[in-house]
Motif scaffolding. Structure first.
Motif, PDB file in Angstrom:
ATOM      1  N   ARG A 215       0.819  -1.208   0.000  1.00  0.00           N
ATOM      2  CA  ARG A 215       0.000   0.000   0.000  1.00  0.00           C
ATOM      3  C   ARG A 215       0.855   1.262   0.000  1.00  0.00           C
ATOM      4  NH1 ARG A 215      -3.914  -1.886   4.978  1.00  0.00           N
ATOM      5  NH2 ARG A 215      -4.790  -3.759   3.974  1.00  0.00           N
ATOM      6  N   HIS A 216       2.126   1.102   0.371  1.00  0.00           N
ATOM      7  CA  HIS A 216       3.024   2.260   0.429  1.00  0.00           C
ATOM      8  C   HIS A 216       3.554   2.543  -0.978  1.00  0.00           C
ATOM      9  CE1 HIS A 216       6.142   4.992   1.692  1.00  0.00           C
ATOM     10  NE2 HIS A 216       5.859   4.805   2.968  1.00  0.00           N
ATOM     11  N   PRO A 217       3.351   3.763  -1.500  1.00  0.00           N
ATOM     12  CA  PRO A 217       3.781   4.050  -2.880  1.00  0.00           C
ATOM     13  C   PRO A 217       5.282   3.896  -3.100  1.00  0.00           C
ATOM     14  CG  PRO A 217       3.149   6.066  -1.718  1.00  0.00           C
ATOM     15  CD  PRO A 217       2.714   4.923  -0.869  1.00  0.00           C
ATOM     16  N   SER A 218       6.078   4.124  -2.055  1.00  0.00           N
ATOM     17  CA  SER A 218       7.526   3.983  -2.219  1.00  0.00           C
ATOM     18  C   SER A 218       7.929   2.517  -2.334  1.00  0.00           C
ATOM     19  CB  SER A 218       8.251   4.632  -1.031  1.00  0.00           C
ATOM     20  OG  SER A 218       7.970   6.011  -0.972  1.00  0.00           O
ATOM     21  N   TYR A 219       7.223   1.627  -1.643  1.00  0.00           N
ATOM     22  CA  TYR A 219       7.514   0.199  -1.780  1.00  0.00           C
ATOM     23  C   TYR A 219       7.094  -0.309  -3.154  1.00  0.00           C
ATOM     24  CZ  TYR A 219       7.650  -4.817  -0.817  1.00  0.00           C
ATOM     25  OH  TYR A 219       7.928  -6.164  -0.875  1.00  0.00           O
ATOM     26  N   ARG A 220       5.948   0.157  -3.641  1.00  0.00           N
ATOM     27  CA  ARG A 220       5.518  -0.232  -4.987  1.00  0.00           C
ATOM     28  C   ARG A 220       6.537   0.243  -6.024  1.00  0.00           C
ATOM     29  NH1 ARG A 220       0.385   1.644  -3.153  1.00  0.00           N
ATOM     30  NH2 ARG A 220       0.585   3.519  -4.440  1.00  0.00           N
ATOM     31  N   ALA A 221       7.034   1.446  -5.844  1.00  0.00           N
ATOM     32  CA  ALA A 221       8.039   1.968  -6.777  1.00  0.00           C
ATOM     33  C   ALA A 221       9.320   1.146  -6.716  1.00  0.00           C
ATOM     34  CB  ALA A 221       8.330   3.434  -6.459  1.00  0.00           C
ATOM     35  N   ALA A 222       9.711   0.745  -5.502  1.00  0.00           N
ATOM     36  CA  ALA A 222      10.923  -0.059  -5.345  1.00  0.00           C
ATOM     37  C   ALA A 222      10.766  -1.435  -5.992  1.00  0.00           C
ATOM     38  CB  ALA A 222      11.272  -0.205  -3.862  1.00  0.00           C
ATOM     39  N   LEU A 223       9.572  -2.022  -5.884  1.00  0.00           N
ATOM     40  CA  LEU A 223       9.321  -3.296  -6.555  1.00  0.00           C
ATOM     41  C   LEU A 223       9.492  -3.150  -8.063  1.00  0.00           C
ATOM     42  CD1 LEU A 223       6.146  -4.730  -4.721  1.00  0.00           C
ATOM     43  CD2 LEU A 223       8.522  -5.469  -4.467  1.00  0.00           C
ATOM     44  N   SER A 225      11.177  -0.822  -9.742  1.00  0.00           N
ATOM     45  CA  SER A 225      12.551  -0.517 -10.137  1.00  0.00           C
ATOM     46  C   SER A 225      13.469  -1.723  -9.959  1.00  0.00           C
ATOM     47  CB  SER A 225      13.091   0.685  -9.350  1.00  0.00           C
ATOM     48  OG  SER A 225      13.088   0.443  -7.951  1.00  0.00           O
ATOM     49  N   ASN A 226      13.187  -2.561  -8.964  1.00  0.00           N
ATOM     50  CA  ASN A 226      14.009  -3.762  -8.806  1.00  0.00           C
ATOM     51  C   ASN A 226      13.721  -4.770  -9.910  1.00  0.00           C
ATOM     52  OD1 ASN A 226      16.144  -4.786  -7.281  1.00  0.00           O
ATOM     53  ND2 ASN A 226      14.828  -6.117  -6.086  1.00  0.00           N
ATOM     54  N   ALA A 387       8.878   2.059 -14.241  1.00  0.00           N
ATOM     55  CA  ALA A 387       9.348   2.201 -12.856  1.00  0.00           C
ATOM     56  C   ALA A 387       9.612   3.667 -12.519  1.00  0.00           C
ATOM     57  CB  ALA A 387      10.615   1.373 -12.661  1.00  0.00           C
ATOM     58  N   LEU A 388      10.148   4.415 -13.480  1.00  0.00           N
ATOM     59  CA  LEU A 388      10.409   5.843 -13.280  1.00  0.00           C
ATOM     60  C   LEU A 388       9.118   6.588 -12.962  1.00  0.00           C
ATOM     61  CD1 LEU A 388      12.486   8.239 -13.557  1.00  0.00           C
ATOM     62  CD2 LEU A 388      11.772   8.366 -15.948  1.00  0.00           C
ATOM     63  N   LEU A 389       8.046   6.272 -13.680  1.00  0.00           N
ATOM     64  CA  LEU A 389       6.765   6.929 -13.437  1.00  0.00           C
ATOM     65  C   LEU A 389       6.237   6.618 -12.042  1.00  0.00           C
ATOM     66  CD1 LEU A 389       5.054   6.347 -16.915  1.00  0.00           C
ATOM     67  CD2 LEU A 389       6.136   8.440 -16.055  1.00  0.00           C
ATOM     68  N   LEU A 390       6.422   5.379 -11.590  1.00  0.00           N
ATOM     69  CA  LEU A 390       5.986   5.034 -10.237  1.00  0.00           C
ATOM     70  C   LEU A 390       6.791   5.773  -9.184  1.00  0.00           C
ATOM     71  CD1 LEU A 390       5.325   1.189 -10.552  1.00  0.00           C
ATOM     72  CD2 LEU A 390       3.637   2.997 -10.187  1.00  0.00           C
ATOM     73  N   TRP A 391       8.081   5.980  -9.435  1.00  0.00           N
ATOM     74  CA  TRP A 391       8.909   6.716  -8.486  1.00  0.00           C
ATOM     75  C   TRP A 391       8.513   8.189  -8.420  1.00  0.00           C
ATOM     76  CZ3 TRP A 391      11.935   5.959  -4.463  1.00  0.00           C
ATOM     77  CH2 TRP A 391      12.442   4.679  -4.254  1.00  0.00           C
TER      78      TRP A 391
END
Length: 402
Positions: A215-223, A225-226, A387-391
């Motif tokens: 639910r955390h947007p930063s964790y979704r972005a990290a997923l 980008s990884n 991934a960039l857009l999610l970040w």
């Protein structure tokens, strides 16, 4: 779910001794990966099997890692990082020594697959330990050291492995297995009385589930980008790039080695400097810059025909990967916090890279065969752009400094 608490410690605080122990162990383990790499395909074909069967042995390790990652996360949550780390390295040691003694292809496949189980156990637990024992204001530096040690070990390993192959195809596995036994004993000895790595008391260690973390947007972005990192660095770079060199640039394997060395050198250089920047300026700016450079670099690779421009594009991609890793790792650490038990969160993060490493070469290879290398590298760049857009939508997770 919240980002870890603010800290009163100054930026640039010294890293705990335990982190240096884990960094040293990572270097030794990475050397071992490189040692067995040159020998594995030839060793498999020595059992009178074809190229396809030899490729299955190579991919089985990554497939089992991916398959067992959720279980590894649950084991870390249940028993803690330190015992799972030691058991994981021990399983890889036993599996590698068994590979050296294999007398049949199916034995080699079984023992190599079992090593994949141990590999994901110590990878997930090592990331968990780094998160828990790294000061929040130094998570970027700790991640940079971890990444640099693994990268440098991966560079040195093939050199040692190529020399050992001249002695015997079994020798790399024997040497690596013995080295892992010694590494396990070293880590156990150094960390056996460490209160820092000891598991927190149950009442002080709430569990952060994957469902809550996503639910955390930063964790979704990290997923995301990884996954892009695994797709590019562990997948396409090792599978499609060598084919591009021979098919489009009309260069030999020696030039491929130069290109991979350039990527690794620029990557290591970025890791050395970006960690401190991540701890000082935040996790989001390096992640955005890293993904942008990664996208530009890999797209550029597919559209160049000059060897020098090709090396420039490879350098840009390597710089992007080096800038991305400390930032995304530190962001995951911030989301999890120092005290939470989050094995499934760490396993999910690791699985994202493994999915990219497995799916990337298959999809990009099919696109290259169906259309062109430019389309394949363009698709790879698009994965980084997503991934960039999610970040862009992620929140900054760097704890505030009082």
């Amino acid at each position: 779910m919240s980002v870890s608490a603010t800290t009163t410690k100054p930026r640039g605080a010294a890293l705990p001794r335990e982190i240096w122990v884990l960094v040293g162990a990572s270097f030794l383990i990475a050397i071992g990966y490189g040692i067995v790499g040159p020998a594995l395909p030839s060793y498999a074909t020595s059992f009178d099997v074809g190229v396809t069967a030899a490729s299955v042995v190579v991919s089985a390790f990554a497939f089992v890692r991916l398959l067992f990652a959720p279980m590894s996360g649950r084991l870390v949550t249940r028993f803690g990082e330190r015992p799972i780390y030691l058991w994981g390295v021990s399983i890889v040691a036993v599996g590698t020594l068994a590979c050296a003694a294999a007398t049949d292809y199916w034995q080699l496949l079984l023992f190599r697959s079992a090593s994949g189980v141990g590999s994901t156990m110590f990878t997930v637990s090592a990331i968990g330990l780094l998160i828990r024992i790294s000061p929040p204001e130094a998570r970027g530096r700790a991640s940079s050291l971890w990444g640099s040690s693994f990268l440098l070990g991966g560079i040195a390993g093939p050199v040692v492995g190529s020399a050992l192959v001249t002695v015997s195809l079994r020798m790399p596995f024997l040497v690596y297995g013995i080295a892992l036994v010694l590494t396990t004993l070293l880590v156990w000895w150094q960390l056996r009385h460490s209160e820092l790595v000891a598991r927190p008391r149950e009442e002080d260690a709430p569990e952060l589930t994957f469902r809550r973390a996503i639910r955390h947007p930063s964790y979704r972005a990290a997923l995301a980008s990884n996954l892009a990192n695994g797709w590019v660095v562990f997948g396409v770079r090792m599978s499609l790039l060598p084919l591009f060199v021979t098919a489009v640039l009309a260069r030999d394997e020696a030039f491929t080695g130069i290109a991979l060395a350039v990527f690794a050198a620029v990557n290591a250089l970025a890791l050395l400097f970006v960690g401190k920047l991540t701890d000082k300026r935040g996790r989001k700016p390096p992640a955005l810059a890293g993904l942008a450079l990664l996208a530009v670099g890999v797209v550029g690779i597919g559209f160049v025909s000059d060897p020098w421009l090709f090396l420039v594009a490879v350098s840009v991609a390597g710089l992007g990967a080096g800038a991305l890793n400390p930032a995304q790792n530190a962001a995951v650490a911030d989301v999890l916090g120092s005290k939470a038990r989050g094995g499934s969160v760490l396993a999910g993060f690791q699985m994202a890279a493994d999915v990219g490493a497995v799916v990337g070469p298959l999809v990009a290879g099919a696109v290259a065969e169906r259309w062109s290398y430019a389309a394949a590298f363009g698709l790879t760049g698009a994965v980084a752009v997503v991934a960039l857009l999610l970040w862009f939508g992620a929140r900054e997770t760097l704890p505030a400094e009082k």
